[in-house]
Design a protein around this motif. Structure first.
Motif, PDB file in Angstrom:
ATOM      1  N   ALA A 255     -61.077  43.366  16.435  1.00 49.93           N
ATOM      2  CA  ALA A 255     -60.917  42.620  15.321  1.00 49.93           C
ATOM      3  C   ALA A 255     -60.193  43.494  14.298  1.00 49.93           C
ATOM      4  N   ALA A 256     -59.783  44.521  14.659  1.00 51.70           N
ATOM      5  CA  ALA A 256     -58.688  45.335  13.675  1.00 51.70           C
ATOM      6  C   ALA A 256     -57.104  45.165  13.807  1.00 51.70           C
ATOM      7  N   PRO A 257     -56.786  44.342  12.757  1.00 50.36           N
ATOM      8  CA  PRO A 257     -55.290  43.955  12.894  1.00 50.36           C
ATOM      9  C   PRO A 257     -54.323  45.132  13.009  1.00 50.36           C
ATOM     10  N   TYR A 258     -54.245  46.220  12.149  1.00 55.45           N
ATOM     11  CA  TYR A 258     -53.448  47.105  12.023  1.00 55.45           C
ATOM     12  C   TYR A 258     -53.619  48.430  13.000  1.00 55.45           C
ATOM     13  N   GLY A 259     -54.570  48.347  13.677  1.00 54.65           N
ATOM     14  CA  GLY A 259     -54.919  49.610  14.561  1.00 54.65           C
ATOM     15  C   GLY A 259     -55.504  50.783  13.858  1.00 54.65           C
TER      16      GLY A 259
END
Length: 167
Positions: free
Chosen positions: A51-55
């Motif tokens: 659920a971490a969109p940017y890594g």
């Protein structure tokens, strides 16, 4: 110890809000990571659930995480959590949302699906003129309101979601 609802909310603060609201057990288990940074346990939980969109690199970078969160970024984070938890929105509902967003052509491609998702559900809506204004920043009060709406949506079993009732 104050809430200050009119102040902007940072990516790190919103990350913590999401983890506390939707992954409280996992957050407790990661408490030992606080020595790396106050928001790192929450970032680790979101990352572990996809659920971490940017890594990872963005999630642990204080310069990135301590900047004010935009409406685009907030939509992206929330959409990632919903997807990770097994919730979906129909293509028809997303298409209807897209038709209502007057500045849809200005939304970067990487945010479009997330914005259509939260817009279709009534979690993060637009302005009176129909615009989404994705580059605008969010306040702490607005963050609390959209998290409440999101929790209403996710109170049902995973699957295809319906819009929340607007108060």
């Amino acid at each position: 110890g104050t809430f200050r609802p009119a102040e902007s909310v940072t990516r790190a603060q919103f990350c913590v809000m999401l983890a506390r609201a939707f992954y409280p057990r996992e957050l407790e288990a990661n408490a030992h990571l606080k020595s790396s940074g106050w928001f790192i346990p929450s970032a680790a939980v979101l990352e572990a659930h996809g659920a971490a969109p940017y890594g990872h690199n963005h999630l642990v970078d204080p310069a990135v995480m301590n900047s004010s969160i935009t409406r685009n970024d907030m939509a992206h984070f929330m959409s990632c959590v919903m997807t990770a938890k097994g919730y979906t929105v129909s293509d028809e509902a997303k298409a209807a949302a897209q038709e209502k967003i007057t500045d849809y052509a200005n939304i970067p491609e990487s945010y479009r699906d997330a914005i259509k998702t939260v817009f279709a559900l009534g979690i993060l809506t637009g302005f009176a003129d129909g615009s989404f204004s994705g580059k605008s920043t969010m306040t702490r009060g607005q963050a609390a309101r959209v998290l409440f709406r999101m929790s209403q949506c996710l109170s049902s079993k995973p699957g295809n979601l319906s819009p929340v009732q607007q108060e």
